[in-house]
Design a protein around this motif. Structure first.
Motif: not given
Ligand SMILES: Nc1ncnc2c1ncn2[C@@H]1O[C@H](COP(=O)(O)OP(=O)(O)OP(=O)(O)O)[C@@H](O)[C@H]1O
Ligand SMILES: [Mg+2]
Length: 258
Positions: A220-242
């Motif tokens: 998850p830490k390698e692929v749940i990333r803003e750039d990867v998700l934005e590319e796959v879903y075609g929408m802006p996202v913010s990824v936080l660490e918790f």
């Protein structure tokens, strides 16, 4: 180990190409991706409900699709995204049908089969519904029954298509917690989810699916990333660490604008 080597399948106007995946004992791998990206098709082709173009699914080096049905049922259990039963079977009977491949051609399920089915219903908190017609359950209750039906086979690999789709938050956590508990016992799961946060918390590895292909795969830490998700879903996202997990929230305007 379950290996998928270059899985390819075509519906005509939609194709799955080059899906390669290894799932180790006790590993939880989640397919995450947009509607229509091919997740269900991949799961069905792995399980053999759809026929891949070439032989491509191996368990411990053996061609899974060539094994006798009884052996396949012991190796893998599949829970579909949706399912409509033809008859108003009772909940307990639906779960017992998970054992059909282990019975002889004219053998009826016996006491031990019903006990096993009851135990799995208990795991999912469904014992009180055992005599109720399956068709009279809520969508989420039906989904839990189908999971119990897959578990009753005690397979080594579980293929779960959106196991949390109709579940309330507590039951989502319950089912995914059960997936992790089974993983500790060596049972592996390949599942599809839509929630990137649950995916991040409960998966060992995540395969991002886009247009019938795996766009990215990793922890998850390698692929749940803003750039990867934005590319796959075609929408802006913010990824936080918790607490070591990735939390995904929608980026951009929250009023629906792109
Ligand atoms: N039986 C079918 N015949 C023809 N095309 C199909 C069939 N089932 C699915 N498809 C097409 O294949 C593509 C992938 O569908 P699939 O069900 O695998 O997507 P998915 O990623 O599981 O989507 P969702 O998140 O909505 O469940 C879609 O474009 C769909 O229209
Ligand atoms: Mg699907």
């Amino acid at each position: 180990m379950l290996e998928v080597r270059g899985l390819a399948f075509s519906y005509g106007d939609f194709s799955i190409e080059g899906v390669t995946l290894e799932v180790k004992e006790g590993e939880v791998v989640t397919l995450l991706g947009p509607n229509g990206s091919g997740k269900t098709t991949i799961l069905k082709a792995i399980y053999g409900l759809l026929k891949p173009k070439e032989r491509c699914v191996f368990i411990d080096g053996r061609d899974f699709h060539e094994l006798p049905i009884r052996e396949r049922a012991k190796l893998a259990g599949y829970v579909p995204q949706s399912h409509t039963p033809p008859f108003p079977y009772t909940v307990l009977d639906v779960v017992v049908t998970g054992l059909a491949s282990q019975l002889g051609p004219f053998e009826s399920p016996g006491k031990e089969h019903y006990e096993k089915a009851l135990e799995k219903l208990g795991l999912l908190g469904l014992e009180r519904f055992k005599d109720k017609p399956y068709t009279q359950l809520s969508g989420g209750q039906m989904q839990l029954v189908l999971i119990a039906r897959a578990l009753v086979q005690e397979p080594r690999f579980l293929l779960l298509d959106e196991p949390t789709a109709h579940l309330d938050f507590k039951n989502q956590v319950k089912v995914l917690g059960m997936v992790r508990r089974l993983a500790r016992e060596g049972i592996s799961t390949i599942m599809t989810l839509h929630d990137p946060n649950l995916t991040s918390v409960y998966s060992d590895r995540v395969a991002l699916v886009k247009g019938g292909r795996i766009a990215a795969i990793g922890e998850p830490k390698e692929v749940i990333r803003e750039d990867v998700l934005e590319e796959v879903y075609g929408m802006p996202v913010s990824v936080l660490e918790f607490n070591g997990f990735r939390l995904v929230i929608p980026g951009g305007e929250l009023n629906g604008a792109d």
